[in-house]
Structure formats: structure tokens, C-alpha cells
Design a protein around this motif. Sequence first.
Motif, mmCIF file in Angstrom:
data_model
loop_
_atom_site.group_PDB
_atom_site.id
_atom_site.type_symbol
_atom_site.label_atom_id
_atom_site.label_comp_id
_atom_site.label_asym_id
_atom_site.label_seq_id
_atom_site.Cartn_x
_atom_site.Cartn_y
_atom_site.Cartn_z
ATOM 1 N N THR A 42 0.833 -1.206 0.000
ATOM 2 C CA THR A 42 0.000 0.000 0.000
ATOM 3 C C THR A 42 0.864 1.251 0.000
ATOM 4 N N LEU A 43 1.927 1.248 0.814
ATOM 5 C CA LEU A 43 2.798 2.423 0.901
ATOM 6 C C LEU A 43 3.512 2.672 -0.424
ATOM 7 N N LEU A 44 4.057 1.626 -1.037
ATOM 8 C CA LEU A 44 4.745 1.815 -2.314
ATOM 9 C C LEU A 44 3.788 2.337 -3.380
ATOM 10 N N GLN A 45 2.572 1.794 -3.408
ATOM 11 C CA GLN A 45 1.600 2.238 -4.404
ATOM 12 C C GLN A 45 1.178 3.685 -4.165
ATOM 13 N N LEU A 46 1.054 4.071 -2.908
ATOM 14 C CA LEU A 46 0.689 5.443 -2.581
ATOM 15 C C LEU A 46 1.782 6.414 -3.027
ATOM 16 N N ILE A 47 3.036 6.089 -2.699
ATOM 17 C CA ILE A 47 4.159 6.939 -3.115
ATOM 18 C C ILE A 47 4.187 7.079 -4.629
ATOM 19 N N PHE A 48 4.102 5.948 -5.325
ATOM 20 C CA PHE A 48 4.205 5.952 -6.779
ATOM 21 C C PHE A 48 3.061 6.738 -7.417
ATOM 22 N N THR A 49 1.839 6.488 -6.977
ATOM 23 C CA THR A 49 0.686 7.122 -7.619
ATOM 24 C C THR A 49 0.691 8.628 -7.393
ATOM 25 N N LEU A 50 1.011 9.059 -6.178
ATOM 26 C CA LEU A 50 1.002 10.490 -5.912
ATOM 27 C C LEU A 50 2.151 11.212 -6.608
ATOM 28 N N LEU A 51 3.342 10.643 -6.583
ATOM 29 C CA LEU A 51 4.507 11.365 -7.081
ATOM 30 C C LEU A 51 4.783 11.126 -8.564
ATOM 31 N N HIS A 52 4.234 10.058 -9.119
ATOM 32 C CA HIS A 52 4.374 9.847 -10.564
ATOM 33 C C HIS A 52 3.158 10.357 -11.328
ATOM 34 N N CYS A 53 1.959 10.074 -10.839
ATOM 35 C CA CYS A 53 0.740 10.387 -11.600
ATOM 36 C C CYS A 53 0.284 11.830 -11.434
ATOM 37 N N THR A 54 0.572 12.466 -10.297
ATOM 38 C CA THR A 54 0.097 13.828 -10.081
ATOM 39 C C THR A 54 0.651 14.786 -11.127
ATOM 40 N N GLY A 55 1.871 14.577 -11.540
ATOM 41 C CA GLY A 55 2.497 15.478 -12.504
ATOM 42 C C GLY A 55 2.160 15.188 -13.942
ATOM 43 N N ASP A 56 1.301 14.216 -14.199
ATOM 44 C CA ASP A 56 0.904 13.854 -15.564
ATOM 45 C C ASP A 56 -0.617 13.834 -15.622
ATOM 46 N N ARG A 57 -1.208 14.826 -16.252
ATOM 47 C CA ARG A 57 -2.666 14.959 -16.226
ATOM 48 C C ARG A 57 -3.379 13.749 -16.809
ATOM 49 N N SER A 58 -2.740 13.071 -17.755
ATOM 50 C CA SER A 58 -3.380 11.911 -18.374
ATOM 51 C C SER A 58 -3.499 10.735 -17.411
ATOM 52 N N LYS A 59 -2.831 10.818 -16.253
ATOM 53 C CA LYS A 59 -2.831 9.708 -15.298
ATOM 54 C C LYS A 59 -3.618 10.015 -14.026
ATOM 55 N N HIS A 60 -4.370 11.084 -14.032
ATOM 56 C CA HIS A 60 -5.117 11.437 -12.825
ATOM 57 C C HIS A 60 -6.216 10.437 -12.500
ATOM 58 N N SER A 61 -6.638 9.648 -13.470
ATOM 59 C CA SER A 61 -7.635 8.613 -13.175
ATOM 60 C C SER A 61 -7.088 7.590 -12.199
ATOM 61 N N PHE A 62 -5.772 7.358 -12.217
ATOM 62 C CA PHE A 62 -5.167 6.407 -11.283
ATOM 63 C C PHE A 62 -5.211 6.943 -9.845
ATOM 64 N N ILE A 63 -5.127 8.266 -9.709
ATOM 65 C CA ILE A 63 -5.298 8.871 -8.385
ATOM 66 C C ILE A 63 -6.732 8.681 -7.922
ATOM 67 N N GLN A 64 -7.664 8.889 -8.832
ATOM 68 C CA GLN A 64 -9.073 8.682 -8.509
ATOM 69 C C GLN A 64 -9.309 7.263 -8.000
#
Length: 395
Positions: A42-64
Motif C-alpha cells: 500500500t505504501l509503495l503504491q501510494l508513493i508511486f501514484t502520488l509522485l508519478h501520476c500527479t504530474g501527468d494529467r493523463s494519469k489522474h484517473s489512477f489517483i481517482q
Amino acid sequence: MHLSRVQVPDFRVLKAIDLTFEPDYMPRIFPLGSLNGGGKSTLLQLIFTLLHCTGDRSKHSFIQNLLSGYVPQAGAEPRTLAEFSLERDGQTYDLKFVVYPASAKPRLDKRLDKNSSDQTIDDSLNERHLYPVTNYRVRAFRGEEETIATDEAEQDTGSLLVSISGLGAGETEQFLGEISPYFFLAAPSTQVFLFSPPESRRKLLKDLLHSEYEEDLFQIEKDLDHFFPYRFLSVNLLITLFKLAQDQDFHLNQIVGSPVETLAPNHVQQLLTELNTILGKGILVKPNADLSEAIFELQENDRFIQLQPEDLSHGELKRLSIFMWLKYYRMNNAIVLMDEPEIAFHPDWQYQIVQDLLTWAPNNQYILATHSYEVCQALTPGHVKELEICPFLGA
């Protein structure tokens, strides 16, 4: 770049997490241990999704998808999702991710509106330079002044905002885009990934004739680059590596005007040499002449015996696939998150993982979620971080 601190107050099984990854520790490889269910994945996925996907608008669905169900109730205080300290170019940046309930939308609109003269905004919303990331929906950005749009059908959704110490909203967006390419995640395909759609996760509980979740995972892997579910040897990856090496050698030849063989290094030969040290036991790996398939050969004295896929073990294929993943992305100064990389490895190879990473891609920071004593013993006790298990209390 170096991720030096991670704080997660309350996200799923993660409670009061505060981990430090010392930037002056060498090597920059940190095993992360816990009992099963302790929250490593869970921690690795949280780090990756927030810090990799936040800066790429096309990946905001993964944050959702990650934050599905993680919404403060109407009228509640905003929830701090995570805080990170990131060392970059000699400076430390403190990133804070905060989730607001839908009921905060009118106040957020005013807070994010530069032209608003309203001074009655709740102090709890008064972080400096808030940058709106997503209201759990993929949406178009119209610049720094944009307010968060939540229509009537989305009143139960929350809003995720980011602030970075010392940066304004526009600078924050730029910063997040700049760091996004430096985060990678590798994890077993049998893992349940929180950034996959909730309906996809539920398929795991159904009696299916074939794995629909696995099909969904292939699509996620395609859409979410830098995510690697430890696929067995990818021939396309291998062929691409050789094409890149050939192109590098051709480019050098064109510049220098002399045969490639006289140049150092010969990228194709260097790649062959590296590949042929991965498996040992005299096993050679190379592409065929037209770069359409991979060939495995066993060298016995002066004889070469062609091997079939079934002649290679699970562990051998996995070790080779990790090597190719690191080489394909030419990871350098990256933050690489790896979930249980030791699975399928003999204890000797588990211990060897640390040296492998230092040999294959030495300039990265690695955080390894692991159950392996051998991985931990390959480093000092100070390198090893531990999560204490907490009862699951929901999102």
C-alpha cells in the motif's frame, strides 16, 4: 533525486507512518519490512501514484482509483493524505497532499480565485499556494486560476490539493511534472493494485472462467508507464534494447567516421556481455539476425545448444526481466520502488539483489518491500525500515 521522508497519518492500513530514508546512506537501497498485511505494498503504491501520476494529467484517473472511498464526510476537516520530503539539486522540498470534502468546494473556489476579496475563508483551508490536482475525476486544466469543478452528480467526491514549500501554484504544477518521470514501481502481478479501477479489483472475488483482472492489468500496464508487474522475459523489451544499442553504435560511427569496432564502448557488445552474465551456467542470450526473436543458447565447450523457454527457471526469467526493465528505461537518479523482488529467487540470489541493482543501475534510490532476511542482511541495520501492523479500519 532522493526521497528522504514519508509521512502517512491515516490511509487504509497505514497509521501514523513516519519513515526516514537517509540521503547520505550508501548504497541508497532501503529494505522495507513488515508482517503480511502491514501495508508495505500500500505504501509503495501510494508513493508511486502520488509522485508519478500527479504530474501527468493523463494519469489522474489512477489517483481517482487509489482514493476511492477516501473522502472526508461533509462538514469534516480536510484530511492530510501524505507528506513527502524530496531532495533535488541540493534543495529539500516538502510536499503535502490534502483531501477536502465536497462541502468545502465553495470555500476552495474562493481560496483558489486570485480575484476573490473574501476574507472569511476557513483557516483550515489556508495552506499557501494550494495547487488543485483532482476531484477524483480526470478533468482539463485551464491554468493556475482554475477552480475545482464538481457537478451535482459528483457531490460525494473529494478534492485533492497539493502544496510545496516555497513554490506557488504554477511552480508546483511544473515541479510535479518534472519529478514524475523519475518514479518507478515494480510489483508481482498477483498483487491487488489500488490504482486499478474498483470494479476491476472486485473481479478477483468472482468465479470466472478466465482472469478478467489479468486482462485489466495488461491495459493498466500499457497506460501507466513506469509500472512493471514483473512480466517474464519480454522479447519486445529485449529487441528494443538491441535496436537502441545498434543505433548508438551507428551514431558514433557516423560522427567519428571509423568502424564501430574501434570505438569504446561498443554498445551492442557491452549489452551482450551484460546479458550473458545474468544467468550464469554458460547460458547466452542474444537476438536473431533480423531482431525478431530472442535466442537462448547453452555453451558447452565449443558447442552451442539452443534452449527453449521451458529450459529456463522462473527465477532466471525474472532476474533477466528486472535487468531489462532497468536498462530499457535507462534509469538514472530515479526513485525505484520494488515490491518483493526476491520472489522465486534462491537465498543466494536474494542476497545478490543489492549488488545486482548497484551494478545494473547504480545511481538510483531503491525502496524494496521485502520479507527476505537475505536482502536485509546485504545492508546495514540502519538501512532497514519497518512498518508496524495496524488493524484494518477501512479507507
